[in-house]
Design a protein around this motif. Structure first.
Motif, PDB file in Angstrom:
ATOM      1  N   VAL A 397      13.127  -6.769 -21.303  1.00 20.67           N
ATOM      2  CA  VAL A 397      13.812  -7.439 -20.187  1.00 20.67           C
ATOM      3  C   VAL A 397      12.804  -7.857 -19.125  1.00 20.67           C
ATOM      4  CG1 VAL A 397      15.482  -7.147 -18.317  1.00 20.67           C
ATOM      5  CG2 VAL A 397      15.985  -6.236 -20.586  1.00 20.67           C
ATOM      6  N   ALA A 398      11.860  -6.952 -18.822  1.00 18.19           N
ATOM      7  CA  ALA A 398      10.840  -7.275 -17.821  1.00 18.19           C
ATOM      8  C   ALA A 398      10.010  -8.475 -18.245  1.00 18.19           C
ATOM      9  CB  ALA A 398       9.942  -6.062 -17.593  1.00 18.19           C
ATOM     10  N   ALA A 399       9.717  -8.576 -19.544  1.00 17.79           N
ATOM     11  CA  ALA A 399       8.932  -9.708 -20.039  1.00 17.79           C
ATOM     12  C   ALA A 399       9.741 -11.002 -20.047  1.00 17.79           C
ATOM     13  CB  ALA A 399       8.417  -9.400 -21.451  1.00 17.79           C
ATOM     14  N   LEU A 400      10.983 -10.935 -20.474  1.00 22.77           N
ATOM     15  CA  LEU A 400      11.828 -12.136 -20.509  1.00 22.77           C
ATOM     16  C   LEU A 400      11.971 -12.771 -19.135  1.00 22.77           C
ATOM     17  CD1 LEU A 400      14.786 -11.083 -22.859  1.00 22.77           C
ATOM     18  CD2 LEU A 400      12.964 -12.715 -23.390  1.00 22.77           C
ATOM     19  N   THR A 401      11.914 -11.946 -18.106  1.00 25.25           N
ATOM     20  CA  THR A 401      12.143 -12.439 -16.743  1.00 25.25           C
ATOM     21  C   THR A 401      10.857 -12.575 -15.931  1.00 25.25           C
ATOM     22  OG1 THR A 401      12.555 -10.178 -15.985  1.00 25.25           O
ATOM     23  CG2 THR A 401      14.464 -11.464 -16.700  1.00 25.25           C
ATOM     24  N   GLY A 402       9.704 -12.289 -16.552  1.00 22.65           N
ATOM     25  CA  GLY A 402       8.432 -12.446 -15.855  1.00 22.65           C
ATOM     26  C   GLY A 402       8.211 -11.458 -14.737  1.00 22.65           C
ATOM     27  N   ASN A 403       8.718 -10.244 -14.897  1.00 18.43           N
ATOM     28  CA  ASN A 403       8.612  -9.233 -13.839  1.00 18.43           C
ATOM     29  C   ASN A 403       7.577  -8.160 -14.161  1.00 18.43           C
ATOM     30  OD1 ASN A 403      10.562  -9.615 -11.507  1.00 18.43           O
ATOM     31  ND2 ASN A 403      11.895 -10.037 -13.267  1.00 18.43           N
ATOM     32  N   ILE A 404       6.518  -8.543 -14.820  1.00 15.09           N
ATOM     33  CA  ILE A 404       5.414  -7.639 -15.150  1.00 15.09           C
ATOM     34  C   ILE A 404       4.174  -8.101 -14.413  1.00 15.09           C
ATOM     35  CG2 ILE A 404       3.908  -6.783 -17.004  1.00 15.09           C
ATOM     36  CD1 ILE A 404       6.304  -7.111 -18.905  1.00 15.09           C
ATOM     37  N   GLY A 405       3.483  -7.156 -13.797  1.00 13.77           N
ATOM     38  CA  GLY A 405       2.252  -7.500 -13.080  1.00 13.77           C
ATOM     39  C   GLY A 405       2.484  -8.042 -11.696  1.00 13.77           C
ATOM     40  N   VAL A 406       3.718  -7.933 -11.200  1.00 10.71           N
ATOM     41  CA  VAL A 406       4.034  -8.410  -9.852  1.00 10.71           C
ATOM     42  C   VAL A 406       4.574  -7.251  -9.035  1.00 10.71           C
ATOM     43  CG1 VAL A 406       4.483 -10.767 -10.614  1.00 10.71           C
ATOM     44  CG2 VAL A 406       6.367  -9.124 -10.541  1.00 10.71           C
ATOM     45  N   LYS A 407       4.286  -7.236  -7.761  1.00 11.42           N
ATOM     46  CA  LYS A 407       4.749  -6.161  -6.896  1.00 11.42           C
ATOM     47  C   LYS A 407       6.271  -6.231  -6.766  1.00 11.42           C
ATOM     48  CE  LYS A 407       3.525  -3.921  -2.539  1.00 11.42           C
ATOM     49  NZ  LYS A 407       2.835  -4.054  -1.230  1.00 11.42           N
ATOM     50  N   GLY A 408       6.916  -5.119  -7.044  1.00  7.97           N
ATOM     51  CA  GLY A 408       8.372  -5.083  -7.030  1.00  7.97           C
ATOM     52  C   GLY A 408       8.980  -5.264  -8.398  1.00  7.97           C
ATOM     53  N   GLY A 409       8.178  -5.664  -9.378  1.00  9.83           N
ATOM     54  CA  GLY A 409       8.632  -5.715 -10.760  1.00  9.83           C
ATOM     55  C   GLY A 409       8.400  -4.368 -11.424  1.00  9.83           C
ATOM     56  N   TRP A 410       8.724  -4.284 -12.699  1.00  8.92           N
ATOM     57  CA  TRP A 410       8.559  -3.011 -13.411  1.00  8.92           C
ATOM     58  C   TRP A 410       8.344  -3.316 -14.882  1.00  8.92           C
ATOM     59  CZ3 TRP A 410       8.139   0.641  -9.883  1.00  8.92           C
ATOM     60  CH2 TRP A 410       8.050   1.988 -10.276  1.00  8.92           C
ATOM     61  N   ALA A 411       7.479  -2.577 -15.536  1.00  8.81           N
ATOM     62  CA  ALA A 411       7.153  -2.873 -16.925  1.00  8.81           C
ATOM     63  C   ALA A 411       7.691  -1.834 -17.903  1.00  8.81           C
ATOM     64  CB  ALA A 411       5.630  -2.986 -17.094  1.00  8.81           C
ATOM     65  N   GLY A 412       7.456  -0.561 -17.607  1.00  7.32           N
ATOM     66  CA  GLY A 412       7.836   0.474 -18.557  1.00  7.32           C
ATOM     67  C   GLY A 412       8.434   1.684 -17.868  1.00  7.32           C
ATOM     68  N   PRO A 413       8.706   2.737 -18.630  1.00  7.82           N
ATOM     69  CA  PRO A 413       9.356   3.938 -18.086  1.00  7.82           C
ATOM     70  C   PRO A 413       8.450   4.707 -17.141  1.00  7.82           C
ATOM     71  CG  PRO A 413       8.626   4.303 -20.333  1.00  7.82           C
ATOM     72  CD  PRO A 413       8.407   2.857 -20.065  1.00  7.82           C
ATOM     73  N   GLY A 414       9.082   5.573 -16.321  1.00  7.63           N
ATOM     74  CA  GLY A 414       8.315   6.423 -15.412  1.00  7.63           C
ATOM     75  C   GLY A 414       7.815   5.657 -14.209  1.00  7.63           C
ATOM     76  N   ALA A 415       6.699   6.118 -13.659  1.00  9.02           N
ATOM     77  CA  ALA A 415       6.048   5.479 -12.521  1.00  9.02           C
ATOM     78  C   ALA A 415       4.580   5.840 -12.545  1.00  9.02           C
ATOM     79  CB  ALA A 415       6.693   5.912 -11.202  1.00  9.02           C
ATOM     80  N   ALA A 416       3.770   5.045 -11.878  1.00  6.60           N
ATOM     81  CA  ALA A 416       2.325   5.256 -11.904  1.00  6.60           C
ATOM     82  C   ALA A 416       1.955   6.540 -11.181  1.00  6.60           C
ATOM     83  CB  ALA A 416       1.610   4.073 -11.262  1.00  6.60           C
ATOM     84  N   GLY A 417       1.022   7.278 -11.749  1.00 11.51           N
ATOM     85  CA  GLY A 417       0.536   8.503 -11.127  1.00 11.51           C
ATOM     86  C   GLY A 417      -0.461   8.213 -10.029  1.00 11.51           C
ATOM     87  N   ILE A 418      -0.348   8.938  -8.946  1.00 10.48           N
ATOM     88  CA  ILE A 418      -1.262   8.802  -7.809  1.00 10.48           C
ATOM     89  C   ILE A 418      -2.167  10.029  -7.698  1.00 10.48           C
ATOM     90  CG2 ILE A 418      -1.416   8.544  -5.310  1.00 10.48           C
ATOM     91  CD1 ILE A 418      -0.358   6.071  -6.756  1.00 10.48           C
ATOM     92  N   ALA A 419      -1.597  11.202  -7.976  1.00  7.57           N
ATOM     93  CA  ALA A 419      -2.337  12.450  -7.804  1.00  7.57           C
ATOM     94  C   ALA A 419      -3.498  12.531  -8.785  1.00  7.57           C
ATOM     95  CB  ALA A 419      -1.397  13.635  -8.007  1.00  7.57           C
ATOM     96  N   LYS A 420      -4.697  12.725  -8.250  1.00  2.00           N
ATOM     97  CA  LYS A 420      -5.905  12.866  -9.063  1.00  2.00           C
ATOM     98  C   LYS A 420      -6.540  14.223  -8.753  1.00  2.00           C
ATOM     99  CE  LYS A 420      -5.297   8.567 -10.315  1.00  2.00           C
ATOM    100  NZ  LYS A 420      -4.727   8.234 -11.644  1.00  2.00           N
ATOM    101  N   TYR A 421      -6.900  14.948  -9.794  1.00  2.00           N
ATOM    102  CA  TYR A 421      -7.474  16.268  -9.604  1.00  2.00           C
ATOM    103  C   TYR A 421      -8.202  16.675 -10.879  1.00  2.00           C
ATOM    104  CZ  TYR A 421      -3.388  17.494 -12.355  1.00  2.00           C
ATOM    105  OH  TYR A 421      -2.441  17.536 -13.342  1.00  2.00           O
ATOM    106  N   VAL A 422      -9.043  17.661 -10.794  1.00  2.00           N
ATOM    107  CA  VAL A 422      -9.711  18.226 -11.952  1.00  2.00           C
ATOM    108  C   VAL A 422      -8.823  19.320 -12.520  1.00  2.00           C
ATOM    109  CG1 VAL A 422     -11.738  19.477 -12.792  1.00  2.00           C
ATOM    110  CG2 VAL A 422     -11.995  17.688 -11.052  1.00  2.00           C
ATOM    111  N   ALA A 423      -8.414  19.155 -13.755  1.00  2.63           N
ATOM    112  CA  ALA A 423      -7.440  20.064 -14.351  1.00  2.63           C
ATOM    113  C   ALA A 423      -8.083  21.365 -14.818  1.00  2.63           C
ATOM    114  CB  ALA A 423      -6.749  19.385 -15.524  1.00  2.63           C
ATOM    115  N   PHE A 424      -7.240  22.380 -14.957  1.00  3.00           N
ATOM    116  CA  PHE A 424      -7.653  23.643 -15.563  1.00  3.00           C
ATOM    117  C   PHE A 424      -8.185  23.342 -16.960  1.00  3.00           C
ATOM    118  CE2 PHE A 424      -6.143  27.596 -17.877  1.00  3.00           C
ATOM    119  CZ  PHE A 424      -7.160  28.411 -17.400  1.00  3.00           C
TER     120      PHE A 424
END
Length: 798
Positions: A397-424
């Motif tokens: 659906v996102a591709a058919l409507t051109g809503n990928i790569g634009v702010k406010g659009g959405w491409a896939g499930p979930g959301a982008a991760g922001i938290a960055k850390y060194v894992a155990f």
């Protein structure tokens, strides 16, 4: 807490008000889906807490498998938690901060005190004395327990090989170091290896499917970009109850900025009631039929973003297909009836989905004409037998409507991760073998015949696992029985001691899974240990979960007892590297600060508890859309693959089609067995539980009872009234539970909140509404994942 009071709490079942009086419990009212909970969980009088000088406030964080990972402030007096408060970040005093929203506890978080001080906690190590599952145990010492576990682990490793030992999928503790699930794999890796696992029960289909469209598994933007959306469609997504990464904060902000919010779900969820402008109810498993009907409108009325499709996609029409595929297999050919002779008109889709054709047309036109538009695939669609295809459908659906790569659009499930850390740090598993987590019962019954076709990783073509699973470590989990499918079949398998020879469980309570263990160890809550806790992968904050009180009863942290087990096995130094659990928390923080100098110190986090990242918006695939030549997608074509040649080459078009189309399922909306079991059955994550955690909490019972939903039409046909006790059954089992008769669910569909603890009566009929009595062991075709929302059943008045 005094010895006398602790003894009273541990040995008596108290009335809630008596417990509140003794321990000063508090939980503030919470808004749930637009309705305020009745004022039953109320602040204790200030005198019950003590003077300000005598009370210490310690920031910490719940480590259960909840996406929010909220800030909890424990008010402690004389070693006892007297009440809880939560985040009050002044940067979000107006509740409109995009970067620094208050990470506030929901009603579950506000009831944590009942979790730690509940009288039913397991208090000492236990050894089974009766048959497995009888629930007969005797108390033993920690020394006896550790020696027996070490002896059995060594015996089984030497007899069957290290790959006969398995740490089952478990999420009761999900911190970095405190997670026993992570620790047991580290320990077994030190001791020669184990049978590993991959995927998960919640979003496994998303993870399996998304790379076939985009070449990578992460395909979504950061939550703050939703404020730029003009239309947000939540497809099988209910963040108001699941507390899914604080999506609610951004949905409210988006709505405040003028966005419309639509819900596609068989249930009119609390998210829909509280946030949605419109509800589009469809039958379970039919999401891709809805999308096909919408696509027909777009193609017929030339509403699709043809320029976007032609430049960035492959497979949408016959002019843009991979080589080696016969004519008539593109997505447009499927929609227009060229492929199979059936046009996927809105009228066709209406018959499949149950949604009127005019509503399908409305949704198609709005989705195609409103930009930017975010179509967000929730985990509700992911837990179906065709979940991989439903996940790909949302990206289409996102591709058919051109809503990928634009702010406010959405491409896939979930959301982008922001938290960055060194894992155990993990330790490489010497066996190199892993199975899909949902298929552990197959690996118990027939592991020696499981190979790559069954999803096993680490084998060459034609090889199989060297052994069935013979030993299970169930560390703070309830998937051994309760959260796995077909409970009766699973019990039959687990009860056979010639199959799994030894089972170790750690938990706070005698769960349905714990009852089927040979050794049970009392573990600690997050209040009783230190940890470093990131939220789910798309979180925007990190919390240091501080130890607040000393461990109660004879409980030990997972790290503590596994260190003792490592010592008994002769691998302590390799396991601990000479560090305590708190040392590892400091190590993670210090290593993270080497890469991020502005990351807070250990001492700073002890004061604040939480670090919120100052970040720039993340827009998925923005680089590809701006410059595809220099930033191709990581697919074989370098483009968004709406037709996947890799899936085509699997040659299983009925279960794994190359395009995200509607497929027929054994227990789907069009199943031929519907004469016997005419109702579709789905589960949902209720506000009162985190998976199966808190099912013992009487406080959460006041928040929301364990009640099945049924439409009035279905209820009338069965002479069922509101509040009646209803029997729900199919060939796999039966349960009884009260019913809510409501038009908030589609006719032909029943819904049971997942996570109720399996509680059979003398006839084996569950009395707690444990939905997995009725779900199937059969894994999904592509990812070998959890199908627990795809079921047929019947209901009658009990």
């Amino acid at each position: 807490m005094s010895e006398n009071l602790l003894e009273k709490i541990s040995s008596q079942t108290m009335k809630r008000r008596t417990f509140l009086k003794w321990t000063g419990a508090v939980a503030a009212p919470a808004v749930l889906g637009g309705a305020t909970v009745a004022n039953k969980l109320v602040p204790s009088p200030a005198a019950a807490e003590g003077t300000a000088e005598s009370v210490k406030v310690v920031p910490t964080c719940g480590t259960l498998n909840c996406g929010g990972k909220c800030l909890i402030k424990a008010h402690v007096k004389d070693g006892t938690i007297t009440r809880l408060s939560t985040d009050d970040d002044p940067r979000d005093k107006n509740a409109d901060s995009l970067k620094f929203p208050q990470i506030r506890a929901c009603v579950r978080g506000r009831g944590y005190r009942r979790h730690v001080y509940h009288p039913d906690r397991i208090k000492t190590p236990l050894r089974r004395t009766g048959k497995r599952g009888e629930g007969k145990f005797k108390e033993i010492s920690w020394e006896e327990a550790i020696k027996e576990i070490a002896s059995e682990s060594t015996r089984i490793k030497e007899k069957y090989g290290p790959a006969s030992r398995y740490g089952i999928y478990a999420t009761g503790q999900t911190g970095q170091i405190g997670s026993g699930d992570t620790l047991i794999q580290r320990l077994l890796a030190c001791d020669g290896g184990f049978l590993g696992r991959y995927s998960n029960y919640s979003s496994g289909q998303h993870g399996a499917a998304t790379p076939y469209t985009f070449g990578v598994g992460s395909a979504s933007s950061s939550l703050d970009t939703l404020v730029d959306s003009k239309l947000i469609v939540l497809n099988g997504f209910n963040p108001a109850e699941t507390i899914f990464g604080h999506f609610n904060v951004y949905l409210r902000l988006a709505k405040k900025a003028g966005a419309k919010i639509y819900i596609i779900d068989p249930r009119n969820t609390d998210t829909a009631v509280g946030l949605a402008d419109d509800w589009f109810p469809i039958k379970p498993t039919t999401d891709n039929a809805l999308i096909a009907g919408m696509a027909h409108v777009m193609f017929s009325e030339n509403l699709q973003d043809q320029a976007f499709l032609d430049q960035y996609c492959i497979g949408h029409d016959e002019e843009h297909m991979p080589e080696g595929v016969p004519a008539g297999e593109s997505y447009k050919s499927y929609i227009m009836g060229v492929t199979d002779g059936v046009e996927k008109t809105p009228e066709w889709a209406a018959k499949v989905t149950g949604l009127p054709a005019h509503k399908i047309k409305q949704l198609a036109r709005e989705v195609a004409s409103t930009k930017p538009m975010a179509w967000i695939q929730g985990n509700g669609i992911n837990r179906h037998m065709n979940g991989e295809q439903l996940s790909r459908g949302g990206s289409l659906v996102a591709a058919l409507t051109g809503n990928i790569g634009v702010k406010g659009g959405w491409a896939g499930p979930g959301a982008a991760g922001i938290a960055k850390y060194v894992a155990f740090p993990s330790i490489e598993n010497p066996t190199g073998l892993s199975i899909p987590c949902f298929r552990f019962t197959d690996a118990i019954a027939d592991g020696e015949n499981m190979g790559t076709a069954e999803g096993v990783k680490g084998l060459e073509e034609g090889q199989t696992l060297p052994s069935n699973i013979k030993m299970i470590f169930n560390i703070a989990g309830n998937a051994l029985i309760n959260q796995h499918s077909d409970i009766n079949k699973t019990i039959e398998l687990i009860s056979d001691e010639s199959q799994v020879e030894f089972i170790v469980t750690t938990d706070l309570y005698m769960t349905p899974s714990a009852k089927y263990s040979d050794i049970i160890l009392p573990t600690c809550t997050f209040f009783e240990q230190s940890d470093f806790v990131p939220p789910w992968s798309y979180g925007q904050h990190i919390i240091m979960s501080q130890k607040v009180i000393e461990p109660l009863f004879d409980s030990k942290t997972e790290y503590e007892w596994m260190t003792e087990l490592a010592r008994e096995l002769g691998v302590e130094q390799q396991f601990t590297e000479g560090r305590t659990q708190d040392d590892w928390v400091k190590w993670i923080i210090n290593e993270t600060r080497k890469e991020q100098p502005d990351f807070p110190t250990y001492e700073q986090l002890k004061k604040t508890g939480i670090h919120k990242y100052d970040f720039e918006p993340v827009i998925a695939f923005e680089a590809q859309i701006k410059d595809l030549k220099n930033n191709p997608f990581e697919t074989s074509s370098g483009k968004i693959e709406l037709f996947s040649k890799d899936l085509w080459d699997m040659d299983n078009p009925e279960e794994i089609p190359a395009i995200p189309k509607h497929v027929l399922l054994e227990e789907g909306a069009e199943a031929t067995t519907k004469g016997k079991y005419p109702l579709q059955l789905i589960g949902w994550h209720s506000k009162r539980r985190t998976h199966s955690s808190y099912d013992t909490s009487d406080w959460m019972e006041e928040v929301e009872g364990n009640i099945m939903w049924m439409n009035p039409i279905d209820a009338d046909e069965r002479d069922i009234k509101e509040g009646d006790l209803v029997k729900v059954f199919n060939d796999r089992g039966a349960l009884k539970m009260p019913v809510k008769v409501t038009s908030r669910i589609l006719p032909g569909v029943m819904a049971i909140p997942q996570g109720g603890w399996f509680t059979p009566d003398k006839d084996g009929i569950d009395t707690r509404g444990s939905i997995n009595v009725l779900t199937t062991h059969k894994a999904t075709a592509l990812g070998h994942c959890n199908p627990q929302h795809t079921n047929l059943a019947q209901a009658e008045k009990a």
